[in-house]
Design a protein around this motif. Structure first.
Motif, PDB file in Angstrom:
ATOM      1  N   ALA A   1       0.940   0.401   1.896  1.00  7.47           N
ATOM      2  CA  ALA A   1       1.098   0.280   0.443  1.00  7.47           C
ATOM      3  C   ALA A   1       0.511  -1.019  -0.078  1.00  7.47           C
ATOM      4  O   ALA A   1       0.139  -1.118  -1.250  1.00  7.47           O
ATOM      5  CB  ALA A   1       2.579   0.382   0.069  1.00  7.47           C
TER       6      ALA A   1
ATOM      7  N   LEU B   1       6.053  -2.644   3.432  1.00  4.49           N
ATOM      8  CA  LEU B   1       4.912  -2.443   2.543  1.00  4.49           C
ATOM      9  C   LEU B   1       3.598  -2.597   3.299  1.00  4.49           C
ATOM     10  O   LEU B   1       2.642  -1.851   3.072  1.00  4.49           O
ATOM     11  CB  LEU B   1       4.969  -3.434   1.376  1.00  4.49           C
ATOM     12  CG  LEU B   1       6.038  -3.189   0.306  1.00  4.49           C
ATOM     13  CD1 LEU B   1       6.089  -4.355  -0.664  1.00  4.49           C
ATOM     14  CD2 LEU B   1       5.778  -1.888  -0.440  1.00  4.49           C
TER      15      LEU B   1
ATOM     16  N   ALA C   1       2.529  -2.284  -6.020  1.00  7.96           N
ATOM     17  CA  ALA C   1       3.065  -1.350  -5.026  1.00  7.96           C
ATOM     18  C   ALA C   1       4.437  -0.811  -5.399  1.00  7.96           C
ATOM     19  O   ALA C   1       4.764   0.331  -5.074  1.00  7.96           O
ATOM     20  CB  ALA C   1       3.135  -2.038  -3.655  1.00  7.96           C
ATOM     21  N   VAL C   2       5.249  -1.628  -6.076  1.00  9.87           N
ATOM     22  CA  VAL C   2       6.656  -1.281  -6.268  1.00  9.87           C
ATOM     23  C   VAL C   2       6.976  -0.870  -7.702  1.00  9.87           C
ATOM     24  O   VAL C   2       7.768   0.046  -7.942  1.00  9.87           O
ATOM     25  CB  VAL C   2       7.562  -2.463  -5.850  1.00  9.87           C
ATOM     26  CG1 VAL C   2       9.027  -2.138  -6.086  1.00  9.87           C
ATOM     27  CG2 VAL C   2       7.311  -2.827  -4.387  1.00  9.87           C
TER      28      VAL C   2
END
Length: 346
Positions: A307, A302, A188-189
């Motif tokens: 996400a 998140l 996700a990041v």
């Protein structure tokens, strides 16, 4: 109220206890709705200790929780009764050198929910906890997702602490809830090609559902050789999430020169070893991960943004009176369990 307590090795009972009362103005009373069974809880359940943290029976347990605020102290201004919250189970003093340096997770006087001799566990119908440990969640978030925000925050913190760059390649050795949380955070990041290993096929199936690019079982193939065949120059980062000497050895072999080993898993042994010649010649960086630091809010974001999807991790659900069955299931790696969730208040 009802509360779950450890009474011995692999012994757990539901007992009747006193409902907590507000003793400090900055505390709230929380009705616990959901509780995740964590690997550290299971260490206490099966071994009675983690390192020098030894259980003194009877002992309360549990820390991965979410609930509803039912009462607030006179000094609480940012929460109100009826609010749904995820919980950071680490309670720091705010005054020691570690807290002053922005490291409340290594606070000298840290109290952890369910930690031996520390704070009462969250496996209870109600707990008293500082308001600052409670993070409001949106209406769209389930209580199961809110409970899993805490292990996800560890994955987020490990990813941040690694100082990762996007576009490289990482291995996550051990695909339990924490390893999978690292995978979710990385994807996700800071997207990288992801290689995951585990001894259990069903966990790797979940890893694939969560976006792993490659999975392998070390007892069926030489995972170092297989991964290096895909990444001849070696990996930028390895997250060791199994807590085993074998996975530490694999990590050192997998890393490229200048790579980073993140030790996230709780080690099964009191001492481990490294092949220092390899460690030195490759000039590898070794970084331990202690729970999480200031990553609960990012984890909740998140989840609420979509996400990250933690639902595949919550494989089994139990009523509060089935708490022992939940612990036995996780301790025995039975029935394809990844994360067992106890629904305390139904």
């Amino acid at each position: 109220m009802k509360v779950a307590v450890f009474t011995g090795i692999r012994s757990l009972e539901i007992r009747t206890g006193e409902k907590p009362v507000l003793e400090r103005p900055d505390d709230v009373i929380l009705r616990v709705e959901t509780l995740g069974v964590c690997g550290s809880d299971v260490h206490y359940y099966t071994e009675g200790k983690i390192g020098d943290q030894v259980v003194n029976y009877p002992a309360t347990l549990g820390h991965e929780c979410a609930g509803t605020v039912v009462e607030i102290g006179s000094g609480v201004t940012e929460l109100e009764p009826g609010q749904r919250v995820a919980v950071d189970p680490a309670i720091s003093c705010g005054r020691c050198d570690q807290c002053r340096q922005g490291r409340p997770h290594t606070c000298r006087k840290l109290l952890f929910l369910g930690g031996p001799g520390q704070a009462p566990g969250a496996a209870a119908e109600y707990i008293a906890i500082p308001a600052e440990s409670c993070y409001p969640i949106p209406d769209s978030m389930t209580m199961v997702q809110a409970a899993l925000a805490e292990p996800l925050s560890i994955g987020v913190y490990a990813q941040r602490l690694a100082k990762m760059q996007a576009g490289g390649a990482v291995a996550i050795l051990g695909s339990g809830p924490i390893g999978l949380s690292v995978l979710l955070a990385v994807r996700a990041v800071c997207p990288n090609r992801t290689y995951l290993t585990d001894l259990l096929d069903y966990r790797l199936e979940v890893a694939t559902r969560c976006g792993a690019d490659w999975t392998g079982v070390p007892t069926r193939e030489d995972i170092v050789q297989s991964i290096i065949a895909e990444e001849p120059e070696g990996l930028d980062y390895v997250f060791e999430c199994a807590g085993q000497q074998e996975t530490l050895d694999q990590a050192i072999e997998l890393l490229r020169p200048g790579g980073t080993l993140m030790t996230v898993g709780i080690q099964a042994a009191d001492r481990v070893s490294f092949k220092l010649d390899t460690l030195r010649r490759k000039e590898l960086r070794l970084q331990n991960v202690r729970r999480q630091n200031d990553c609960m809010a990012p984890a909740i974001e998140l989840l609420s943004s979509g996400a990250v999807d933690v639902d595949p991790l919550a494989t089994h659900h139990f009523r509060f009176d089935q708490t022992k069955a939940a612990f036995d299931l996780v301790a025995d790696y039975a029935d394809g369990v990844v994360k067992a969730v106890i629904h305390v208040s139904v």
